[in-house]
Every structure is written in C-alpha cells, then in structure tokens.
Design a protein around this motif. Structure first.
Motif, PDB file in Angstrom:
ATOM      1  N   TYR A  11       0.857  -1.190   0.000  1.00 29.72           N
ATOM      2  CA  TYR A  11       0.000   0.000   0.000  1.00 29.72           C
ATOM      3  C   TYR A  11       0.890   1.236   0.000  1.00 29.72           C
ATOM      4  O   TYR A  11       2.079   1.169   0.338  1.00 29.72           O
ATOM      5  N   VAL A  12       0.314   2.359  -0.377  1.00 24.59           N
ATOM      6  CA  VAL A  12       1.038   3.625  -0.336  1.00 24.59           C
ATOM      7  C   VAL A  12       0.025   4.729  -0.053  1.00 24.59           C
ATOM      8  O   VAL A  12      -1.054   4.763  -0.649  1.00 24.59           O
ATOM      9  N   LEU A  13       0.354   5.593   0.864  1.00 29.52           N
ATOM     10  CA  LEU A  13      -0.528   6.718   1.192  1.00 29.52           C
ATOM     11  C   LEU A  13      -0.335   7.824   0.161  1.00 29.52           C
ATOM     12  O   LEU A  13       0.791   8.141  -0.219  1.00 29.52           O
ATOM     13  N   THR A  14      -1.442   8.438  -0.255  1.00 28.31           N
ATOM     14  CA  THR A  14      -1.347   9.520  -1.237  1.00 28.31           C
ATOM     15  C   THR A  14      -2.019  10.805  -0.762  1.00 28.31           C
ATOM     16  O   THR A  14      -1.949  11.811  -1.447  1.00 28.31           O
ATOM     17  N   TRP A  15      -2.681  10.803   0.387  1.00 26.65           N
ATOM     18  CA  TRP A  15      -3.396  12.005   0.812  1.00 26.65           C
ATOM     19  C   TRP A  15      -2.531  12.960   1.643  1.00 26.65           C
ATOM     20  O   TRP A  15      -2.892  14.101   1.851  1.00 26.65           O
ATOM     21  N   ALA A  16      -1.423  12.477   2.125  1.00 26.49           N
ATOM     22  CA  ALA A  16      -0.546  13.345   2.914  1.00 26.49           C
ATOM     23  C   ALA A  16       0.843  12.725   2.948  1.00 26.49           C
ATOM     24  O   ALA A  16       1.005  11.516   2.767  1.00 26.49           O
TER      25      ALA A  16
END
Length: 205
Positions: A11-16
C-alpha cells in the motif's frame, strides 16, 4: 495498517506526506505550502488575516494547512484572532458561510486564506453578493489549483501540486512492491505558488 502488514499487502498513502516514516507515502508538505502562501500575502503588505479552513478533526491536511498559516504569521509578528478562523466542509456553501463569518467583525481582514479552492470559490461568490471587490477590498486565496481556479473571475491565487506525478508514482510504487523489487518508501513532491488576480496589495498599504 496492522492487517495490511500481517497479510503483506502493498500500500502507499497519497493524501498526505507521512513525516513519521511509519508508512510508505507520496505527497507534499501541506504546512510548508501554506506557510509560503501566508508569506506571499505578508510580503504584499497584508496584516489583517482570516482563514476559512476545512474541518480539522481527523484531517491531517487541514490541520497542517492551518498550522502553516499560523506559523508563518507568528514568525512575522502577526496574530490571527480565533474569531477569524472558521472551519467549514469543503463545499461552495461552506466558503460562502465562512466568508460571512470572518467579515462580520468591526475590523475586516484584508486577506482571507482558504483551505482549498472549493472554499475559495464560495468565498469569492459571497464577496460578489456583498458588493466586496476581490482583490480591491479583500484578497482571497485557495489551495489545489483546480481547473476552474484559472477560469473564474477573478482568477484564483492558489497552490498547485503535481497530481499526475503523484498518481504515477503511487502506481509505480505498488507495481515494484508486487514484483518484490526495492522501492523508496517516501517521496516528497514539490508545490508551486500560482499567483493570479484574486490577490493584491491591500488598500491600506
């Protein structure tokens, strides 16, 4: 997060951008971008500010943007009174309501920083209704550089970040992880201050 890690799901976070380093992420520094916007307005000569923020509860982006504005103003000796900070949902109606609230005091702000372009568009619309000139009476800024930001009247000063690059990096990150290849866990993307017609030197200056 525990479930994803237990099952080895990439997974990878993209919102912050996760400053803690605990999670793979791609993003940008919301606080630094907000500081840059506030400093730009300070350099124009503004000293009476207000902010129409997104709802900060459980929203790291909104929290960091508000913190960035407060930090930049404090560093230059400018105080943002509590009654000039309002939190609204990211809607046009929220922007209109926020503008009415921050302009209700005796000494009106000359610059209103909005937490995103949707709030800013609502704030500009409310200025038109109230007969306030933008930027003659009040400068308005947004955040995100939506396509409509350049098309509205006046065109909106805002912060641009590379959404296409963000999506491409996130996809590459996941593909490499799925292939079992090494990949950088964090990627910080640049932002750009886009100056348009909704901001100007305050009349008092």
């Amino acid at each position: 997060y525990r479930m994803l890690e237990a099952h080895a799901v990439p997974y990878v976070l993209t919102w912050a951008f996760d400053e803690s380093g605990n999670h793979p992420c791609v993003g940008f520094d919301n606080r630094a971008a907000a500081m840059r916007m506030a400093n730009y307005l300070l350099d124009l000569g503004h000293r009476r500010f207000a902010m129409i923020s997104g709802i900060t509860a459980h929203n790291e982006r909104a929290q960091e943007r508000l913190a960035g504005v407060l930090s930049a103003l404090a560093a230059r000796g400018v105080t943002l009174p509590p009654d000039r900070i309002v939190e609204k949902p990211y809607t046009h109606t929220g922007g209109r309501e926020g503008l009415r609230e921050v302009m209700a005091g005796r000494e009106r702000p000359t610059a209103v920083i909005c937490g995103n372009d949707v709030l800013a568009i609502g704030a500009v619309a409310e200025c038109h209704v109230q007969g306030l000139a933008v930027p003659g009476d009040v400068s308005i800024t947004g955040f995100d550089d939506m396509e409509i930001a350049a098309l509205m009247t006046p065109a909106l000063t805002t912060v641009r970040f590379p959404t296409t690059d963000l999506g491409a990096y996130a996809a590459r990150h996941l593909l490499l992880r799925l292939e079992g290849k090494a990949v950088d866990l964090r990627c910080k993307l640049p932002t750009e201050l886009v100056v348009r017609a909704s901001t100007a030197t305050p009349r008092a200056a």
